[in-house]
Design an enzyme around this catalytic site. Structure first.
Site, short mmCIF file in Angstrom:
data_model
loop_
_atom_site.label_atom_id
_atom_site.label_comp_id
_atom_site.label_asym_id
_atom_site.label_seq_id
_atom_site.Cartn_x
_atom_site.Cartn_y
_atom_site.Cartn_z
N LYS A 68 0.83 -1.21 0.00
CA LYS A 68 0.00 0.00 0.00
C LYS A 68 0.86 1.26 0.00
O LYS A 68 0.61 2.20 -0.74
CB LYS A 68 -0.92 0.02 1.23
CG LYS A 68 -1.94 -1.09 1.29
CD LYS A 68 -2.91 -0.90 2.42
CE LYS A 68 -2.26 -0.88 3.79
NZ LYS A 68 -1.63 -2.16 4.16
N ARG A 179 11.55 -7.90 4.22
CA ARG A 179 11.67 -6.44 4.38
C ARG A 179 12.87 -6.07 5.25
O ARG A 179 13.15 -6.69 6.26
CB ARG A 179 10.38 -5.86 5.00
CG ARG A 179 9.20 -5.97 4.09
CD ARG A 179 8.04 -5.11 4.53
NE ARG A 179 7.47 -5.52 5.81
CZ ARG A 179 6.29 -5.08 6.25
NH1 ARG A 179 5.59 -4.23 5.53
NH2 ARG A 179 5.82 -5.50 7.41
N ARG A 223 12.67 -5.13 10.90
CA ARG A 223 11.69 -4.63 11.87
C ARG A 223 11.40 -5.71 12.90
O ARG A 223 11.30 -6.90 12.57
CB ARG A 223 10.40 -4.24 11.15
CG ARG A 223 10.45 -2.88 10.53
CD ARG A 223 9.26 -2.57 9.65
NE ARG A 223 7.97 -3.08 10.13
CZ ARG A 223 6.82 -2.83 9.52
NH1 ARG A 223 6.80 -2.09 8.43
NH2 ARG A 223 5.70 -3.32 10.00
N ARG A 234 -0.78 -10.89 12.22
CA ARG A 234 -1.28 -9.64 11.62
C ARG A 234 -2.24 -9.93 10.48
O ARG A 234 -3.28 -9.29 10.35
CB ARG A 234 -0.10 -8.79 11.10
CG ARG A 234 0.66 -8.05 12.16
CD ARG A 234 1.32 -6.80 11.62
NE ARG A 234 2.14 -7.05 10.44
CZ ARG A 234 3.45 -7.22 10.45
NH1 ARG A 234 4.11 -7.19 11.58
NH2 ARG A 234 4.11 -7.43 9.34
#
Length: 288
Positions: A68, A179, A223, A234
């Site tokens: 997004k 990521r 992260r 999630r």
């Protein structure tokens, strides 16, 4: 923007037992952007207004890690409107020494969703700061995530479009685990090289890694919430809560779904085509 900020702030305080204020509504849309053949019958775009007011009011939906932020950021630059990601607002608060930082850390590290009150408070602050700088229009990323948030937003503004980005779950998990962030410059990268063969009627997907420049390579960090356990939690929570929000906007003729066919190079031109938007820079680079 200022009216939206005031309404959100009043809503957040109302949730703590205080009174709210009456919403103010506005609709703005960009010049030259109209419904094209690829938009789908579920989307009704509003009539354009005076040239100085024609800025989009869009929302991006999609699972955590779907991209997004990447596509909303690109479109915000192309259309000249601010991209406001509630996930970024949460991370900024986490990195601060503010009173919410410790509370947010416990929530995020367990893969849970931040409460409506906290999200609305952070968003209202961001909108106030943007209004003071003369910002107009927006692309919201990560808000609304619940029916209550959607109803709050509907009470103050008439959205032009709600774009729902979709990607199969196994690819999403691999993408999230790849990521990386540069601890020095804050740049976002991805070391995952994803290649899934098409089977059982599902198309294949290829996503090349988004590698950092050499000066960032040794400074990459992961992260804390990008572990397989947290990512799956999630996604479970998001999928449980997203269906009612999608149905909410479908019933209002606002929702447009877009299945990502691959990485940025494959998806970006197809997304522009679906939104009936031309990117002259993209055309020039493709022709070069």
């Amino acid at each position: 923007m200022a009216a939206l900020s005031r309404f959100l702030r009043a809503t957040a305080t109302a949730a703590r037992g205080m009174s709210t204020v009456a919403p103010e509504s506005s609709v703005i849309y960009p010049a030259g952007l109209a419904a094209g053949p690829n938009m789908g019958s579920s989307v009704t775009l509003v009539e354009t207004r005076d040239l100085g007011e024609r800025n989009v009011q869009w929302v991006f939906l999609g699972c955590p890690g779907v991209g997004k932020g990447t596509y909303a950021s690109r479109l915000s630059q192309l259309l000249g409107v601010p991209h406001i990601a509630t996930g970024d607002l949460v991370r900024e608060e986490l990195s601060s020494s503010g009173p919410l930082a410790q509370q947010l850390a416990a929530i995020v590290n367990q893969g849970k969703l931040v409460s409506d009150e906290i999200v609305i408070d952070l968003l209202s602050k961001r909108l106030e700061n943007g209004a003071a700088k003369g910002e107009s229009g927006f692309i919201l990323d990560g808000f609304p995530r619940t029916i209550r948030q959607a109803e709050i937003l509907e009470g103050v503004t008439d959205l032009d479009l709600v774009l729902n980005l979709k990607l199969r779950e196994d690819v999403l998990i691999e993408k999230c685990l790849g990521r990386r962030i540069c601890s020095q410059c804050g740049g976002n990268f991805n070391v995952a090289s994803i290649s899934v063969k098409g089977e059982n009627g599902m198309p294949g997907i290829y996503m090349a890694p988004l590698l950092p420049p050499s000066h960032c390579t040794s400074k990459l960090i992961t992260r804390s919430d990008d572990t397989e356990e947290v990512v799956k939690e999630r996604l479970r929570i998001y999928n449980e809560m997203s269906k009612p929000v999608e149905e909410f906007y479908t019933s209002r003729g606002k929702l447009q779904e877009f299945d990502l066919p691959g990485g940025i190079s494959e998806s970006w031109p197809k997304l522009l085509e679906a939104l009936n938007i031309e990117d002259s820079d993209h055309k020039q680079s493709a022709a070069a």
